[in-house]
Design an enzyme around this catalytic site. Structure first.
Site, PDB file in Angstrom:
ATOM      1  N   PRO A  24       8.308  10.881 -13.900  1.00 49.24           N
ATOM      2  CA  PRO A  24       9.240  11.962 -13.543  1.00 49.24           C
ATOM      3  C   PRO A  24       8.840  13.248 -14.257  1.00 49.24           C
ATOM      4  O   PRO A  24       8.551  13.229 -15.455  1.00 49.24           O
ATOM      5  CB  PRO A  24      10.582  11.451 -14.058  1.00 49.24           C
ATOM      6  CG  PRO A  24      10.402   9.987 -14.258  1.00 49.24           C
ATOM      7  CD  PRO A  24       8.968   9.791 -14.611  1.00 49.24           C
ATOM      8  N   MET A  25       8.794  14.343 -13.527  1.00 52.52           N
ATOM      9  CA  MET A  25       8.500  15.651 -14.119  1.00 52.52           C
ATOM     10  C   MET A  25       9.475  16.667 -13.545  1.00 52.52           C
ATOM     11  O   MET A  25       9.587  16.819 -12.321  1.00 52.52           O
ATOM     12  CB  MET A  25       7.049  16.064 -13.832  1.00 52.52           C
ATOM     13  CG  MET A  25       6.015  15.218 -14.577  1.00 52.52           C
ATOM     14  SD  MET A  25       4.298  15.711 -14.232  1.00 52.52           S
ATOM     15  CE  MET A  25       4.053  14.903 -12.635  1.00 52.52           C
ATOM     16  N   GLN A  78      15.348   8.284 -12.175  1.00 49.61           N
ATOM     17  CA  GLN A  78      15.376   8.273 -13.641  1.00 49.61           C
ATOM     18  C   GLN A  78      16.634   8.951 -14.167  1.00 49.61           C
ATOM     19  O   GLN A  78      16.996  10.049 -13.746  1.00 49.61           O
ATOM     20  CB  GLN A  78      14.160   8.960 -14.259  1.00 49.61           C
ATOM     21  CG  GLN A  78      14.115   8.688 -15.777  1.00 49.61           C
ATOM     22  CD  GLN A  78      12.995   9.394 -16.496  1.00 49.61           C
ATOM     23  OE1 GLN A  78      12.999  10.620 -16.594  1.00 49.61           O
ATOM     24  NE2 GLN A  78      12.039   8.646 -17.012  1.00 49.61           N
ATOM     25  N   CYS A 109      11.852  12.161 -23.396  1.00 48.93           N
ATOM     26  CA  CYS A 109      11.801  13.612 -23.241  1.00 48.93           C
ATOM     27  C   CYS A 109      11.819  14.311 -24.611  1.00 48.93           C
ATOM     28  O   CYS A 109      12.731  14.065 -25.417  1.00 48.93           O
ATOM     29  CB  CYS A 109      12.981  14.098 -22.396  1.00 48.93           C
ATOM     30  SG  CYS A 109      12.946  15.883 -22.101  1.00 48.93           S
ATOM     31  N   ASN A 212       1.238   5.292 -20.827  1.00 51.55           N
ATOM     32  CA  ASN A 212       1.334   6.666 -20.344  1.00 51.55           C
ATOM     33  C   ASN A 212       0.669   7.580 -21.364  1.00 51.55           C
ATOM     34  O   ASN A 212       0.807   7.375 -22.563  1.00 51.55           O
ATOM     35  CB  ASN A 212       2.813   7.021 -20.153  1.00 51.55           C
ATOM     36  CG  ASN A 212       3.058   8.451 -19.706  1.00 51.55           C
ATOM     37  OD1 ASN A 212       4.023   9.075 -20.109  1.00 51.55           O
ATOM     38  ND2 ASN A 212       2.211   8.984 -18.861  1.00 51.55           N
ATOM     39  N   GLY A 213      -0.053   8.577 -20.857  1.00 54.94           N
ATOM     40  CA  GLY A 213      -0.662   9.560 -21.743  1.00 54.94           C
ATOM     41  C   GLY A 213      -2.161   9.686 -21.532  1.00 54.94           C
ATOM     42  O   GLY A 213      -2.902   8.719 -21.716  1.00 54.94           O
ATOM     43  N   ASP A 214      -2.596  10.873 -21.104  1.00 55.68           N
ATOM     44  CA  ASP A 214      -4.010  11.199 -20.952  1.00 55.68           C
ATOM     45  C   ASP A 214      -4.716  10.390 -19.873  1.00 55.68           C
ATOM     46  O   ASP A 214      -5.884  10.024 -20.016  1.00 55.68           O
ATOM     47  CB  ASP A 214      -4.750  11.042 -22.287  1.00 55.68           C
ATOM     48  CG  ASP A 214      -4.249  12.007 -23.353  1.00 55.68           C
ATOM     49  OD1 ASP A 214      -3.412  12.871 -23.018  1.00 55.68           O
ATOM     50  OD2 ASP A 214      -4.682  11.891 -24.511  1.00 55.68           O
TER      51      ASP A 214
END
Length: 379
Positions: A24-25, A78, A109, A212-214
């Site tokens: 989610p963004m 979410q 967040c 999650n991440g990169d």
């Protein structure tokens, strides 16, 4: 490219293949962007984070944010919440009104307006309150068979890691899986994600763990799963201006080295499609094109497009404006491969996390912070 494992990730009774989740963004993963991504590949595509109180109070903006396409399945929503009672009411509403097929709880967040209320990445530090919130969501979702998942970070900062305990508590509460962003809240989106934290969490839990991440390329997803043992990946900034990344991911998980390297003409076709979808969702062409402006720089990253044209596209107000400016571009221009594997979207510096007064004094204090629920959705 690393050879893919054959993962067996499920969301309730639904197989998740490939084991890929769109993160989610805020302001990005609306129904239009999710549809664009779904047209390129399979997976789970989660809507923007919404506030439990705003949902329960039927805030007009929030209800628009949880719009799903008629062919969107599963419908993944979410939630952000700090009060177990409000979280329970929100999930009961989702179940009773068939608003979604999957609920993901946000505990990752790092935005100050969220953490200063004790929410997002700040909340797992309060272990009892965290457990109560996850339990409330799981219990409210259970009668409808709705799976509840948890997304979180390593902790508030290096001195206050919480991911291992929070993962265990989420598992005990009945969460279907836990997704871990390998950064602390203090890191925000700076530096490199710590994939070893994902590995440690995976080794400590029985339920699936997603990393999650990169993840900038499909090869990063395979490497993360190989190095950490993660059961799946969550992709965020890597797909900004590149919805075709999901086609790369789908190919990679079938051991197919094919990757999408669209020409500039193909990119502008995707840009036009994105703007059209936004216009359809928001109700007017102008609203859709104006909302699309934020995506222009991401789509054109690395392409030899002059500043005047970039500015013109980023200030367009109609689809005709976009079309007119696209005519100044050479559609045969090849994809700028030098941008592959590079960070996209927001990057920033580490910073002190804004917390409620006395938040770190007692980890077992389960008092809901005063005025904890934000008035608006997003973030």
């Amino acid at each position: 490219m690393t050879s893919p494992r054959k993962p067996h990730l499920t969301l309730g009774t639904l197989p998740v293949a490939p084991p890929v989740v769109l993160a989610p963004m805020a302001g990005i993963t609306n129904v239009a962007f999710r549809q664009l991504c779904r047209e390129h590949g399979a997976g789970v595509y989660v809507c923007e984070m919404v506030m439990t109180r705003a949902l329960v109070e039927r805030n007009e903006k929030t209800l628009r944010m949880i719009t799903f396409a008629s062919d969107e399945h599963p419908r993944s929503l979410q939630l952000y919440g700090v009060d177990p009672t409000t979280v329970r009411k929100a999930v009961e509403m989702i179940a009773a009104e068939n608003l979604a097929d999957h609920v993901d709880m946000n505990f990752g967040c790092p935005v100050p307006r969220v953490t200063r209320k004790g929410g997002g990445a700040a909340l797992p530090y309060k272990r009892k309150l965290f457990a109560q919130i996850v339990e409330a969501a799981v219990q409210a979702a259970a009668p409808a068979g709705i799976p509840v998942t948890v997304k979180m970070r390593i902790g508030i900062d290096d001195d206050h890691p919480t991911h291992l305990e929070a993962g265990r508590l989420a598992q005990e509460a009945g969460a279907t899986w836990v997704a871990l962003h390998g950064r602390t809240a203090a890191q925000r989106y700076s530096g490199e994600a710590d994939w070893s934290a994902i590995k440690n969490l995976k080794e400590s839990l029985q339920i699936p763990v997603l990393g999650n991440g990169d993840i900038w390329e499909a090869s990063d997803a395979l490497r993360m799963m190989s190095e950490t043992g993660a059961d799946g990946v969550v992709v965020g900034r890597g797909c900004l201006g590149r919805p075709w990344l999901f086609a790369d991911l789908a190919a990679a998980f079938t051991a197919n080295p094919t990757r999408a390297l669209p020409t500039l003409g193909e990119v502008t076709t995707t840009m036009r499609r994105h703007a059209e979808l936004l216009a359809s969702w928001l109700g007017t062409e102008q609203a859709g094109v104006v909302d699309f402006r934020k995506h222009v720089a991401w789509y054109l990253k690395g392409f030899p497009v002059g500043g005047d044209t970039r500015r013109a596209l980023a200030t367009a107000s109609t689809l005709t404006d976009l079309d007119n400016h696209f005519t100044h571009l050479d559609p045969a221009t090849p994809f700028p491969t030098e941008t592959l594997g590079k960070p996209r979207g927001r990057t920033n510096s580490p910073g002190k996390v804004t917390l409620p007064h006395g938040w770190l004094d007692d980890r077992d204090d389960d008092t809901v912070p005063t005025a904890a629920e934000l008035e608006d959705s997003g973030g």
